[in-house]
Structures are given as C-alpha cells and as structure tokens.
Write a protein that holds these residues in place. Structure first.
Motif, short mmCIF file in Angstrom:
data_model
loop_
_atom_site.label_atom_id
_atom_site.label_comp_id
_atom_site.label_asym_id
_atom_site.label_seq_id
_atom_site.Cartn_x
_atom_site.Cartn_y
_atom_site.Cartn_z
N ASP A 114 1.00 -1.09 0.10
CA ASP A 114 -0.06 -0.07 0.19
C ASP A 114 0.80 1.34 -0.11
O ASP A 114 1.13 1.87 1.11
N LEU B 294 -0.47 4.55 1.85
CA LEU B 294 -0.23 4.57 3.28
C LEU B 294 1.23 4.49 3.59
O LEU B 294 1.38 4.97 4.89
N HIS C 101 -5.96 3.29 14.99
CA HIS C 101 -6.47 2.92 13.56
C HIS C 101 -5.79 2.03 12.73
O HIS C 101 -6.20 1.28 11.81
N ASN D 55 -6.77 -1.50 11.25
CA ASN D 55 -6.82 -1.82 9.77
C ASN D 55 -5.84 -3.20 9.61
O ASN D 55 -6.46 -3.99 8.69
N SER E 217 -12.95 0.38 7.22
CA SER E 217 -12.95 1.70 7.18
C SER E 217 -11.78 2.39 8.07
O SER E 217 -11.43 3.62 8.14
N TYR E 218 -11.17 1.42 8.56
CA TYR E 218 -9.87 1.86 9.72
C TYR E 218 -8.80 2.58 9.09
O TYR E 218 -8.12 3.37 9.35
N ARG E 219 -8.68 2.20 7.58
CA ARG E 219 -7.58 2.65 6.82
C ARG E 219 -7.94 4.08 6.62
O ARG E 219 -7.06 5.22 6.62
N SER E 220 -9.27 4.55 6.18
CA SER E 220 -9.45 5.79 5.92
C SER E 220 -9.35 6.82 7.20
O SER E 220 -9.09 8.06 7.17
N VAL F 86 -5.80 7.55 7.59
CA VAL F 86 -5.32 8.33 6.46
C VAL F 86 -5.88 9.69 6.74
O VAL F 86 -5.00 10.87 6.80
N SER F 87 -7.14 10.09 7.35
CA SER F 87 -7.50 11.14 7.64
C SER F 87 -6.77 12.03 8.72
O SER F 87 -6.38 13.23 8.85
N LYS G 281 -3.18 13.15 7.40
CA LYS G 281 -3.10 14.21 6.60
C LYS G 281 -3.42 15.55 7.48
O LYS G 281 -2.85 16.64 7.09
#
Length: 304
Positions: free
Chosen positions: A169, A172, A272, A276, A282-285, A288-289, A292
């Motif tokens: 990934d 990530l 998180h 993941n 949804s733990y990846r998103s 990532v949030s 960022k």
C-alpha cells in the motif's frame, strides 16, 4: 476436568476444583475456576500466538497490579497445557464487577497508575512482548527517547503489520513515513527528557473496563508517556467528559498544553492502523484522515 498443568500452577486439588465456561473472547476460550472460596479466571488458546499473548498479559497485569492491586486482577500463572500439546493458558484473579461503593473511581486509579514512575530507570519499553488485540507489540530495546520508541516500536512496526495483512500500500506507507519523519519529532521530540515513563494499560477502551467498579482487564502494557493511554480511549469513547475532568485534575496535561489534542490524536492513529491490520474496512480511511490533518500542521513546521 481442569488440566494438570493449571492445577499444579495454582496448587489445587482436582477433586475439590470445578471449572465452567465463563464469558467469551475472540482470541481464547475462557473459564471460571472455583476451589473452595478461591475463584480464578482461566484463558486457554492454541499455538505460539496464544503463548506470546498470555505471557504479555501476565507481565502487563502484574506491572499494573504492583501499582494498584484494585485496578487490574493479579495474574497467577501462565504456561503450556499438559493434555493438549501446543495449547497454553493464563490464570488470573476472578473479577466480580460490583460498584466501587465509595472507593477510588476508575479515573482516580488510572491517575495513580499514570503518576507512579515505572521501574525502568527512566527508559521507555517493557520486558515482554504484549498484544493489542492479536497484534504482538515489540517493546524492546528500551530507550530514553519516547519519540523514538513510538516511531519505531509502534508506527513503523504497525506499518509492516498492515502490509503483511493487506498487501503493498504505497500511499499508506508514504503517509506513515512522513508522519514518522515530521509529526513525531515535532510533537514528541520536545518531550524527550521532560516526561517520566509510567505503566499504561495500553488497550483501555470501554470493552476492557468497568467504570462502575473501577476495574480494568486485558491490558497491553508498556512503560510509556501517560497520554499514550488516551489515544484508544478517544477512538472508542465510553468514558465521558466527567471522567476526563476527574482524571486531569490529578494528571495535568503535558506541556505544551496547546498540543495536547494533537498528541492524543497521534496516539489514536496507532490504533486505527492496528485495527486496519486486524480487520481492514474503514480503519484505513480513519488513519489516512488523521495523518493528513497532522501533516498539514507539522510537516510545514518541521521544514521551517
């Protein structure tokens, strides 16, 4: 019939001991063991993963119990079962979840844990591998740098676990590496030499605690920054504003206070990423949030 290895470890007689299924766990089979007035909680599991998990929980429970014997149960023994080769066990005190009835609250007990210096001579780490969920967490080598420990033993390690579980990934990986390079030094590097390692539970979400009785269980301990504990508590909630107000009256937010929320968010990031690796979805998103958002502030700050 209780396995002879457990009987021997506890010094019990088979004829006066009963065992019955109790509770449930995604990673082990769980039982209540009764011998006269003595009651124990037994976990059993197969393969090397269970061996590592039980050894880490044994060390975690007793490290916490040494500070406050009313917060977590005492662990009595762990080892291999005789009758089932390749299977392992952990035995602890049996918890009766009753109201604290005027005794110290969970927030007060957690505050005591987080204001008692760890027996590690100012170093971060832990003498055993511990598991958060089924993820084995490396806690050695010990280091005097909390920033280094969190970057390498938590973020860099859990990135590898994500790739092992979910495949390559690049997006990530880039975000985690940038977070390690810029956010961790900016937020945690300034704490080195200014914070004292304490024992943390390490997996303190509402499913592993009883606020009413002031008790917790299933720890994944290490000698860490006290605020590291708050990451998973924030992620899953369940403790409430009054709990945190009571806690922070006894454990002030680390300076600089204005970066407190971002530090806790950074610690939440690890969980998180761990979820993941364990469950995907949804733990990846969520991870990532968080990265960022933190990078938007601290990557530019690090480059000034």
């Amino acid at each position: 019939m209780l396995d002879q290895a457990v009987l021997d470890a506890l010094g019990l007689n088979a004829t006066s001991t009963t065992v019955s299924p109790h509770g449930g766990s995604g990673f082990s089979s769980t039982y209540k063991v009764t011998s006269g007035e003595k009651k124990y909680f037994l976990k059993t599991g197969r393969d090397d993963d269970a061996r590592v998990m039980f050894a880490g929980e044994y060390a975690s429970l007793n490290a916490i119990n040494d500070v406050d014997p009313t917060l977590c149960p005492r662990a009595h023994a762990h080892g291999s079962l005789e009758a089932t080769p390749g299977s392992h066990f952990l035995v602890t005190d049996f918890l009766d979840f009753q109201s604290s009835s005027g005794g110290p609250s969970l927030a007060q007990k957690l505050a005591k844990l987080h204001t008692t210096p760890a027996p590690s001579e100012g170093k971060f780490g832990f003498p055993a591998t511990t598991c958060c969920g089924s993820t084995p967490q490396p806690n050695e080598p010990y280091t005097t740098s909390w920033a280094q420990f969190f970057a390498q033993n938590r973020l860099a390690f859990i990135l590898k676990q994500n790739e092992a579980a979910n495949g390559s990934d690049p997006g990530l990986r880039t975000l985690v590496e940038r977070t390690i390079e810029h956010v961790v030094p900016s937020l945690l590097g300034k704490l080195d030499g200014k914070i004292t390692p304490v024992v943390v539970h390490g997996d303190l979400w509402s499913g592993n605690a009883s606020v009413g009785s002031g008790q917790a269980f299933d720890p994944s301990a290490c000698y860490a920054h006290s605020e590291y504990e708050l990451g998973i508590m924030k992620m899953f909630g369940g403790f409430g504003g009054q709990f945190m107000k009571e806690y922070h009256a006894l454990v002030p937010k680390t300076e600089p206070v204005e970066e407190y929320e971002d530090r806790v968010t950074l610690y939440e990031l690890y969980h998180h990423l761990n979820h993941n690796a364990l469950f995907g979805g949804s733990y990846r998103s969520g991870a990532v949030s968080i990265m960022k958002r933190l990078l938007a502030t601290y990557e530019s700050e690090a480059n000034l």
